[in-house]
Design an enzyme around this catalytic site. Structure first.
Site, PDB file in Angstrom:
ATOM      1  N   HIS A  27      -9.304   4.151  -1.106  1.00 41.37           N
ATOM      2  CA  HIS A  27      -7.956   3.606  -0.966  1.00 41.37           C
ATOM      3  C   HIS A  27      -7.627   2.645  -2.114  1.00 41.37           C
ATOM      4  O   HIS A  27      -7.563   1.438  -1.944  1.00 41.37           O
ATOM      5  CB  HIS A  27      -7.826   2.903   0.399  1.00 41.37           C
ATOM      6  CG  HIS A  27      -6.463   2.378   0.698  1.00 41.37           C
ATOM      7  ND1 HIS A  27      -5.298   2.912   0.172  1.00 41.37           N
ATOM      8  CD2 HIS A  27      -6.059   1.342   1.494  1.00 41.37           C
ATOM      9  CE1 HIS A  27      -4.255   2.228   0.627  1.00 41.37           C
ATOM     10  NE2 HIS A  27      -4.680   1.270   1.420  1.00 41.37           N
ATOM     11  N   CYS A  50       0.833  -1.215   0.000  1.00 41.46           N
ATOM     12  CA  CYS A  50       0.000   0.000   0.000  1.00 41.46           C
ATOM     13  C   CYS A  50       0.861   1.257   0.000  1.00 41.46           C
ATOM     14  O   CYS A  50       0.347   2.354  -0.126  1.00 41.46           O
ATOM     15  CB  CYS A  50      -0.937   0.002   1.197  1.00 41.46           C
ATOM     16  SG  CYS A  50      -1.870  -1.515   1.325  1.00 41.46           S
TER      17      CYS A  50
END
Lengths: 132, 385, 348
Positions: free
Chosen positions: B333, B83
């Site tokens: 996200h 991420c």
């Protein structure tokens, strides 16, 4: 899907909790490492981890990965074993409302998952509450 | 090393972009950045993407996206750090410009997550954790952060309500961000009473599955001063750090050591203190993550992340506004795009272009982008030049 | 003399009551409770199978035997529910307890008699001096077809025995086996549930073979029913062993300790072996024990054990069989039972 070799090579850890004890500083690594994270030494002896410990933190997985769908909800925790080594595993034979930080547990041999109906059966360690 | 500036940023509206492919969303964001910068060429490109292979079956993004953006034959590579891929890609772009190797570098981040089922997305994301010693046992990312949350609550008395307050604040900010996936406000009660995902985290403690892309253009500060028609934003420092990938192999499960390490370096290189920072975009993939992040970054004392949030210190207008964009929670996200989007938000804020969500007198901004449960962390400090 | 040097049992914690099953199929629970002496049965969790239960039972046996697992020369597992159709259970168990690679593994199958079959072979190898220690396990997660009479009794459990000649706790003084081809119960390849021949499973099958083996072993050993402190028969339900005991001249008290079926169910290959572990938990030096298994198809293995002074040192070294039976048990409803036993057809 991966071949069974990937499962097979972890068997000493999954079945017998084999860890590496650094011959330099005595730190115990599970799984074993080639280089000690504490002191940098590269020599280790094989040790088996104790089968008793306590829950350091936990959760209950309610939205599982697809391979674990039939098992949900299931508890999972970080377990601090008697010699201070930490590992992460499911906490079996335990309803969510029984869980607590500090709860004593014992490590048992359990089925972790199946690689589908025709694939291999994957075994490993889970913690179960010690209720005596 | 040359001083480096951000002269262009490009965002698109994030969400479930059913009609758009990975290459389309990337090119849209990249074109917005090129137009914003007003540059006529690109020397090199980095693409942050965590798992296009698992999400859309496509690797080799550098070549694909350079081609579709019309900038081939320039060098273009993908950067992966779970991420933190976007932040890591930005750092590679920074290094390339600072080193003098290239002048105009485009850094993009992208993730197309809705082409797989929920189970497929859960699996792809789980590859950022230790496959053999975490994921094998059935853990998920909400599960890992839930265990961190439980430990934080036990040790510091952080409350369920304080966790919820992070989501409430970020939705409030997101409601003012036209690019955000979620633009509705929520309440503490809604968070606490929403569907349980991994105790104690509910669905509203979790960032969503998002399709999205973001891009930024870097160039030497001197060049930026000559060609930019907008306030020039300098990259004061860039740093990254790593930690054990499995949470149980860390000394303190409640502490994001890699974030502290990366931040310490970034503060030192920039010559600033946490108290000098006017706003920060931090990696709130889960509510607990923001609490741990602001502690590790030194904005609040260890263990006080929950109470500081509850007291409004992290709201826009508070002592240290955190995630004015809405954060991962409300803005969305798309994992590989997140780190680049954080840069876009800080640049927007430092330019004074953030509209309703503008942090007043913003001069110094920080981004903190982490991979997995913070086994990798990238921190950037930006300043109005 | 060769005999048992360590033993251990294991049973899952889940239980379902006869009433709960009867409720679903509209049958009379009392007929099973009074007629067959069945109260409840154990049910394995989703993460438990013959291999996992065998490992835990074997680890308990190792705790009592206090030996280096590397000295175990054979790992034999008897079961009719080995998790794989092709791939041994024994190698997994051998690996988990640290007995590999210098070890002989074999999986046995003989309906409910597979456990004692392994014990018989393990004992033979020890008596022949082929190895220092041999491990034999009887374990099953048996399945009865929904609504079939078997569904009220098919249960899960395991018992493990380490045979050797040093520090023996129960010497095996005599063995006897009695076999004929009797098709009273079977399961064909690829079939999920077994079939049985109803009342034909009684007199010509269970009773004939148990009595055949019991009478013969008493005759060759010169023992009479009253010579045994305990007797353990295979227990497909609570009634059959009680009846055969009476027919052979045993008193109910001699059967009591080893009769686990009413509160455990029929653990198939684990049935009489688990009964034996419960007896060993309380046995006293000098006592003699008769054990007779039964497996459909059909046959019985009979063993006479003589308890040594060593028994008292090891009884407390691992959980007792009754600990698994009585402690921490959780009652489940039929829906949960159907889920745990994978009787519900899932989506992809």
């Amino acid at each position: 899907m991966s071949t069974s070799a990937r499962y097979w090579r972890e068997i000493p850890q999954r079945y017998r909790l084999e860890a590496g004890k650094c011959s330099g500083c005595g730190a115990i690594w599970f799984p074993p490492r080639l280089v000690c994270k504490e002191c940098g030494k590269r020599e280790f002896e094989v040790v088996n981890l104790p089968d008793r410990g306590k829950v350091q933190t936990f959760t209950v997985i309610r939205v599982p990965p697809s391979e674990f769908c039939d098992q949900a909800p299931y508890a999972l925790g970080v377990i601090e074993l008697e010699n201070g080594v930490l590992l992460q595993c499911q906490i079996a034979d335990c309803s969510p409302d029984e869980l607590s930080v500090g709860m004593p547990v014992r490590i048992e041999f359990r089925k972790i998952k199946e690689e589908g109906e025709a694939g291999i059966i994957c075994y490993g360690y889970k913690a179960v509450p010690v209720r005596e | 090393m040359r001083d480096v500036a951000v002269i262009g940023i490009g965002m698109i509206k994030w969400g479930e972009l059913w009609e758009k492919s990975l290459r389309t969303i990337f090119v849209e964001a990249a074109l917005n950045a090129i137009d914003d910068a007003g540059v006529d060429h690109i020397d090199s490109m980095y693409v942050g993407c965590m798992s296009s292979g698992l999400f859309v079956g496509q690797e080799h993004l550098g070549a694909l996206l350079a081609d579709y953006l019309g900038i081939a034959p320039v060098s273009a590579v993908r950067v992966e750090s779970a991420c933190a891929s976007g932040g890591a890609a930005f750092r590679q772009g920074f290094i390339e410009v600072a080193s003098g190797m290239s002048d105009i570098v485009l850094v993009g981040g992208v993730e197309k997550m809705t082409d797989v089922s929920g189970g497929g997305a859960t699996f792809a994301l789980s590859t950022a954790a230790d496959q053999e010693y975490e994921v094998y046992n059935g853990v998920t990312f909400p599960g890992l952060y839930a265990m961190m949350a439980r430990a934080h609550m036990e040790r510091y008395g952080t409350t369920r309500k304080q966790l919820a307050q992070v989501a409430v604040k970020n939705h409030e900010n997101g409601s003012k961000n036209p690019h955000a996936q979620f633009q509705m406000k929520i309440t503490v009660d809604q968070v606490i009473n929403s569907v349980m995902i991994a105790d104690p985290l509910t669905i509203l403690d979790c960032s969503p599955i998002t399709d999205g892309a973001a891009a930024a253009i870097l160039c030497p500060l001197e060049v930026a001063r000559k060609i930019s028609k907008k306030p020039v934003v300098k990259v004061k420092s860039s740093s990254a750090a790593t930690d054990s990938i499995a949470i149980h192999q860390r000394k303190d499960i409640t502490h994001l050591q890699a974030a502290e390490d990366a931040a310490a370096k970034a503060y030192k290189l920039a010559g600033v203190e946490p108290s000098d920072v006017d706003l920060a975009e931090v990696h709130d993939c889960f509510t607990i993550a923001e609490i741990c992040a602001i502690e590790a970054l030194g904005f609040v004392e260890k263990g006080k992340g929950g109470s500081a949030t509850e007291a409004g210190e992290t709201a826009i207008g508070g002592r240290i506004p955190i995630n004015p964009s809405g954060g991962l929670k409300a803005k969305g996200h798309p994992v590989g795009a997140t780190g680049v989007a954080q840069i876009c938000e800080v640049v927007t804020q430092l330019r004074g272009d953030a509209g309703e969500r503008q942090v007043e007198n913003a001069r110094i901004g920080l981004t903190q982008n982490m991979g997995g449960t913070c086994a990798s962390c990238v921190v950037h400090i930006l300043e109005v030049a | 003399m060769a005999g048992i040097v360590g033993y251990g049992a294991y049973a899952p914690r889940y239980r379902i009551k006869v009433e709960e099953i009867a409720k679903v199929w509209g049958t009379d629970a009392e007929s099973y409770k009074r007629g067959l002496r069945l109260e409840e049965k154990s049910v394995p969790g989703l993460d438990q199978d013959v291999i996992t239960m065998s490992v835990e039972a074997a680890r308990n046996a190792l705790k009592r035997a206090r030996i280096d697992p590397k000295k175990i020369g054979a790992v034999y597992i008897g079961s009719e529910s080995h998790p794989y159709a092709v791939k041994p259970s024994g190698t997994v168990v051998g690996e988990a307890i640290g007995a590999t690679p210098d070890v002989h593994c074999a999986d046995f199958e003989f309906a409910c008699k597979a456990g004692t079959e392994g014990m018989f072979v393990a004992l033979g190898l020890i008596e022949a001096g082929k190895m220092e220690y041999a491990l034999a396990i009887g374990a099953d997660t048996s399945q009865g077809a929904p609504s079939d009479a078997l569904e009220y009794s098919t249960a899960a459990g395991a018992a493990a025995f380490i045979f050797g000649t040093k520090d023996v706790i129960a010497e095996v003084t005599h063995t006897f086996s009695y076999m004929t081809d009797t098709p009273d119960f079977w399961r064909r390849e690829y079939m999920h549930y077994p079939r049985h021949a109803g009342r034909f499973t009684g007199a010509p099958a269970y009773f004939k073979h148990i009595k055949g083996a019991a009478k013969a072993i008493m005759e060759i050993s010169g023992k009479k029913p009253e010579d045994f402190a305990h007797v353990v028969f295979h227990q497909p339900n609570g009634k059959f062993p009680t009846t055969v005991g009476k027919q052979l001249g045993f008193k109910p008290q001699q059967l009591e300790t080893g009769l686990l079926c009413p509160r455990l169910g029929n653990t198939y290959s684990g049935s009489s072996p688990m009964g034996l572990t419960a007896v060993l938990d309380v046995a006293k030096p000098g006592e003699e024990i008769l054990m007779v298994s039964y497996g459909s198809g059909a046959g019985s293995d009979a063993f006479i054990y003589r308890i040594t002074e060593k028994i008292t040192e090891v009884q407390g070294l691992a959980p007792k069989t009754t600990d698994y039976l009585d402690r921490n048990k959780v009652y489940i409803d039929y829906g949960t039972y159907a889920k745990l036993r994978k009787k519900i057809r899932m989506g992809e």
